[in-house]
Design a protein around this motif. Structure first.
Motif, PDB file in Angstrom:
ATOM      1  N   LEU A  50      -5.908  10.848   0.167  1.00 57.56           N
ATOM      2  CA  LEU A  50      -4.665  10.885  -0.597  1.00 57.56           C
ATOM      3  C   LEU A  50      -4.690  12.008  -1.626  1.00 57.56           C
ATOM      4  O   LEU A  50      -3.684  12.696  -1.836  1.00 57.56           O
ATOM      5  CB  LEU A  50      -4.434   9.539  -1.290  1.00 57.56           C
ATOM      6  CG  LEU A  50      -3.071   9.391  -1.983  1.00 57.56           C
ATOM      7  CD1 LEU A  50      -1.950   9.353  -0.945  1.00 57.56           C
ATOM      8  CD2 LEU A  50      -3.034   8.130  -2.841  1.00 57.56           C
ATOM      9  N   TRP A  51      -5.844  12.217  -2.270  1.00 52.50           N
ATOM     10  CA  TRP A  51      -5.950  13.279  -3.280  1.00 52.50           C
ATOM     11  C   TRP A  51      -5.935  14.656  -2.626  1.00 52.50           C
ATOM     12  O   TRP A  51      -5.405  15.613  -3.200  1.00 52.50           O
ATOM     13  CB  TRP A  51      -7.223  13.075  -4.107  1.00 52.50           C
ATOM     14  CG  TRP A  51      -7.321  11.693  -4.652  1.00 52.50           C
ATOM     15  CD1 TRP A  51      -8.237  10.736  -4.325  1.00 52.50           C
ATOM     16  CD2 TRP A  51      -6.438  11.076  -5.605  1.00 52.50           C
ATOM     17  NE1 TRP A  51      -7.991   9.578  -5.007  1.00 52.50           N
ATOM     18  CE2 TRP A  51      -6.899   9.758  -5.799  1.00 52.50           C
ATOM     19  CE3 TRP A  51      -5.318  11.516  -6.301  1.00 52.50           C
ATOM     20  CZ2 TRP A  51      -6.267   8.865  -6.679  1.00 52.50           C
ATOM     21  CZ3 TRP A  51      -4.675  10.639  -7.166  1.00 52.50           C
ATOM     22  CH2 TRP A  51      -5.151   9.335  -7.352  1.00 52.50           C
ATOM     23  N   GLU A 106       0.827  -1.203   0.000  1.00 53.32           N
ATOM     24  CA  GLU A 106       0.000   0.000   0.000  1.00 53.32           C
ATOM     25  C   GLU A 106       0.865   1.259   0.000  1.00 53.32           C
ATOM     26  O   GLU A 106       0.556   2.233  -0.691  1.00 53.32           O
ATOM     27  CB  GLU A 106      -0.917   0.011   1.220  1.00 53.32           C
ATOM     28  CG  GLU A 106      -2.111  -0.901   1.120  1.00 53.32           C
ATOM     29  CD  GLU A 106      -3.062  -0.697   2.286  1.00 53.32           C
ATOM     30  OE1 GLU A 106      -4.078   0.012   2.119  1.00 53.32           O
ATOM     31  OE2 GLU A 106      -2.780  -1.245   3.374  1.00 53.32           O
ATOM     32  N   SER A 107       1.929   1.246   0.772  1.00 47.29           N
ATOM     33  CA  SER A 107       2.820   2.403   0.846  1.00 47.29           C
ATOM     34  C   SER A 107       3.429   2.717  -0.517  1.00 47.29           C
ATOM     35  O   SER A 107       3.491   3.873  -0.936  1.00 47.29           O
ATOM     36  CB  SER A 107       3.934   2.148   1.873  1.00 47.29           C
ATOM     37  OG  SER A 107       3.405   1.869   3.139  1.00 47.29           O
ATOM     38  N   ALA A 164      -4.796   4.860   4.531  1.00 51.99           N
ATOM     39  CA  ALA A 164      -5.149   5.539   3.282  1.00 51.99           C
ATOM     40  C   ALA A 164      -4.044   6.451   2.770  1.00 51.99           C
ATOM     41  O   ALA A 164      -3.950   6.704   1.565  1.00 51.99           O
ATOM     42  CB  ALA A 164      -6.438   6.350   3.472  1.00 51.99           C
ATOM     43  N   THR A 165      -3.211   6.995   3.656  1.00 53.86           N
ATOM     44  CA  THR A 165      -2.105   7.859   3.227  1.00 53.86           C
ATOM     45  C   THR A 165      -0.759   7.320   3.703  1.00 53.86           C
ATOM     46  O   THR A 165       0.187   8.072   3.892  1.00 53.86           O
ATOM     47  CB  THR A 165      -2.305   9.295   3.746  1.00 53.86           C
ATOM     48  OG1 THR A 165      -2.477   9.262   5.169  1.00 53.86           O
ATOM     49  CG2 THR A 165      -3.501   9.969   3.100  1.00 53.86           C
ATOM     50  N   GLN A 166      -0.701   6.017   3.900  1.00 52.42           N
ATOM     51  CA  GLN A 166       0.564   5.389   4.264  1.00 52.42           C
ATOM     52  C   GLN A 166       1.511   5.456   3.062  1.00 52.42           C
ATOM     53  O   GLN A 166       1.202   4.962   1.987  1.00 52.42           O
ATOM     54  CB  GLN A 166       0.335   3.932   4.652  1.00 52.42           C
ATOM     55  CG  GLN A 166       1.585   3.166   5.016  1.00 52.42           C
ATOM     56  CD  GLN A 166       2.060   3.459   6.427  1.00 52.42           C
ATOM     57  OE1 GLN A 166       3.209   3.797   6.629  1.00 52.42           O
ATOM     58  NE2 GLN A 166       1.175   3.318   7.393  1.00 52.42           N
ATOM     59  N   ILE A 167       2.654   6.093   3.211  1.00 45.70           N
ATOM     60  CA  ILE A 167       3.635   6.193   2.141  1.00 45.70           C
ATOM     61  C   ILE A 167       4.934   5.529   2.589  1.00 45.70           C
ATOM     62  O   ILE A 167       5.086   5.166   3.749  1.00 45.70           O
ATOM     63  CB  ILE A 167       3.896   7.666   1.748  1.00 45.70           C
ATOM     64  CG1 ILE A 167       4.417   8.453   2.951  1.00 45.70           C
ATOM     65  CG2 ILE A 167       2.657   8.307   1.153  1.00 45.70           C
ATOM     66  CD1 ILE A 167       4.894   9.845   2.595  1.00 45.70           C
ATOM     67  N   HIS A 180       0.707   4.182  -2.836  1.00 38.64           N
ATOM     68  CA  HIS A 180       0.374   5.574  -2.518  1.00 38.64           C
ATOM     69  C   HIS A 180       1.493   6.523  -2.952  1.00 38.64           C
ATOM     70  O   HIS A 180       1.221   7.609  -3.487  1.00 38.64           O
ATOM     71  CB  HIS A 180       0.110   5.720  -1.010  1.00 38.64           C
ATOM     72  CG  HIS A 180      -1.084   4.961  -0.549  1.00 38.64           C
ATOM     73  ND1 HIS A 180      -1.259   4.557   0.760  1.00 38.64           N
ATOM     74  CD2 HIS A 180      -2.177   4.517  -1.229  1.00 38.64           C
ATOM     75  CE1 HIS A 180      -2.406   3.908   0.860  1.00 38.64           C
ATOM     76  NE2 HIS A 180      -2.968   3.861  -0.324  1.00 38.64           N
ATOM     77  N   SER A 181       2.737   6.124  -2.737  1.00 40.26           N
ATOM     78  CA  SER A 181       3.859   6.968  -3.187  1.00 40.26           C
ATOM     79  C   SER A 181       3.856   7.092  -4.701  1.00 40.26           C
ATOM     80  O   SER A 181       4.154   8.167  -5.247  1.00 40.26           O
ATOM     81  CB  SER A 181       5.188   6.382  -2.701  1.00 40.26           C
ATOM     82  OG  SER A 181       5.282   6.435  -1.292  1.00 40.26           O
ATOM     83  N   LEU A 235       1.182   6.889  -6.671  1.00 40.56           N
ATOM     84  CA  LEU A 235       0.058   7.751  -7.051  1.00 40.56           C
ATOM     85  C   LEU A 235       0.390   9.227  -6.842  1.00 40.56           C
ATOM     86  O   LEU A 235      -0.039  10.086  -7.629  1.00 40.56           O
ATOM     87  CB  LEU A 235      -1.190   7.376  -6.254  1.00 40.56           C
ATOM     88  CG  LEU A 235      -1.848   6.040  -6.627  1.00 40.56           C
ATOM     89  CD1 LEU A 235      -2.989   5.724  -5.664  1.00 40.56           C
ATOM     90  CD2 LEU A 235      -2.366   6.078  -8.063  1.00 40.56           C
ATOM     91  N   LEU A 236       1.155   9.525  -5.807  1.00 36.33           N
ATOM     92  CA  LEU A 236       1.537  10.915  -5.563  1.00 36.33           C
ATOM     93  C   LEU A 236       2.436  11.457  -6.667  1.00 36.33           C
ATOM     94  O   LEU A 236       2.522  12.673  -6.857  1.00 36.33           O
ATOM     95  CB  LEU A 236       2.242  11.041  -4.209  1.00 36.33           C
ATOM     96  CG  LEU A 236       1.361  10.939  -2.962  1.00 36.33           C
ATOM     97  CD1 LEU A 236       2.204  11.047  -1.695  1.00 36.33           C
ATOM     98  CD2 LEU A 236       0.276  12.021  -2.960  1.00 36.33           C
TER      99      LEU A 236
END
Length: 274
Positions: free
Chosen positions: A135-136, A46-47, A222-225, A50-51, A53-54
């Motif tokens: 995240l967005w 997941e991390s 949800a925002t774990q990077i 999310h990274s 997607l950023l």
């Protein structure tokens, strides 16, 4: 007494697990166990996602910076004031930015209160508490702060461009968009490539403060990077070996993503020399 015994047992278990996962002066050699353990961890996957997607923020930063810089370059009325305004967020400390937006974007924060006051209740969303939006929201905050550097960078480069070429394009009937696409941007390739590299590095390894102050990785994961994952294992879970393994992977990933940009920049220089 029971609580004290339980706490002691728990601490001993953590220390035991830690010594099995790191190689100290007299610790056992565990080979690639740290790497295999993180690849089995769904939170790590997941991390990474999310990274990744950023990284979508990078083209947005590039496009927005170029467009705003081009508008300011036309010396619109009040352009000096606007240039100062867009740069102010970049010089603000990240914890301050995250704290302010954290208060504004909560379910009952200033933004939703304003939307409700004008009858837009349907748009008053839980910008930070909703896992599908957090995240967005985080990406939007990052863009809001980081875009100022790009605008100033591109504005400085545009100020040094040849005015004769732009005037010739105007005489030939080229419109604003045509001049930007075929005259201005081609002359700015080295600066664009440099900013792209800086933006990739920023997104991959310099957004920890945003996440830590704003969401702590939540709601849920949800925002774990990747950066937060490293921090949690190094300082909260007391497993520095796992954290070091992830840090090595992050370094390798950053190099892999940046190398093509350096190659493009080198090719651009060769083309200019020819």
């Amino acid at each position: 007494m029971l609580a004290s015994t339980s706490r002691t047992t728990s601490d001993a278990a953590v220390r035991s697990r830690s010594t099995k996962r790191i190689r100290g002066a007299d610790g056992p050699f565990i080979g690639l166990d740290n790497y295999t353990s993180i690849f089995r961890d769904p939170t790590f996957s997941e991390s990474v996602l999310h990274s990744a997607l950023l990284l979508l923020a990078v083209p947005i930063l590039l496009g927005t910076s170029i467009l705003v810089a081009a508008v300011l370059h036309d010396r619109i009325p009040g352009w000096r004031i606007y240039r100062t305004i867009v740069f102010i967020p970049f010089i603000m400390a990240i914890p301050i930015v995250a704290t302010v937006f954290g208060n504004i974007l909560t379910l009952n924060g200033a933004l939703n209160q304003m939307l409700r006051s004008v009858g837009l209740d349907a748009v008053a969303l839980d910008w930070i508490g909703d896992p599908s939006m957090t995240l967005w929201t985080l990406m939007a905050i990052i863009i809001w702060r980081e875009v100022g550097f790009g605008i100033i960078l591109f504005s400085a480069r545009m100020a040094a461009l040849s005015a004769e070429i732009e005037e010739a394009a105007k005489i030939d009937g080229a419109g604003w968009w045509a001049r930007l696409r075929y005259v201005t941007i081609p002359q700015m390739k080295p600066v664009i490539e440099f900013y792209a590299i800086i933006s990739v590095i920023t997104i991959l390894s310099a957004v920890f403060a945003y996440v830590y102050v704003l969401t702590r990785g939540g709601p849920g994961t949800a925002t774990q990077i990747v950066e937060l994952y490293i921090f949690n294992y190094a300082f909260r879970n007391s497993l520095p070996g796992v954290a070091a393994a992830v840090a090595v992977l992050l370094f390798v990933l950053t190099v892999i993503l940046i190398l093509p940009l350096f190659r493009v920049r080198a090719q651009t220089r060769l083309d200019e020399m020819e």
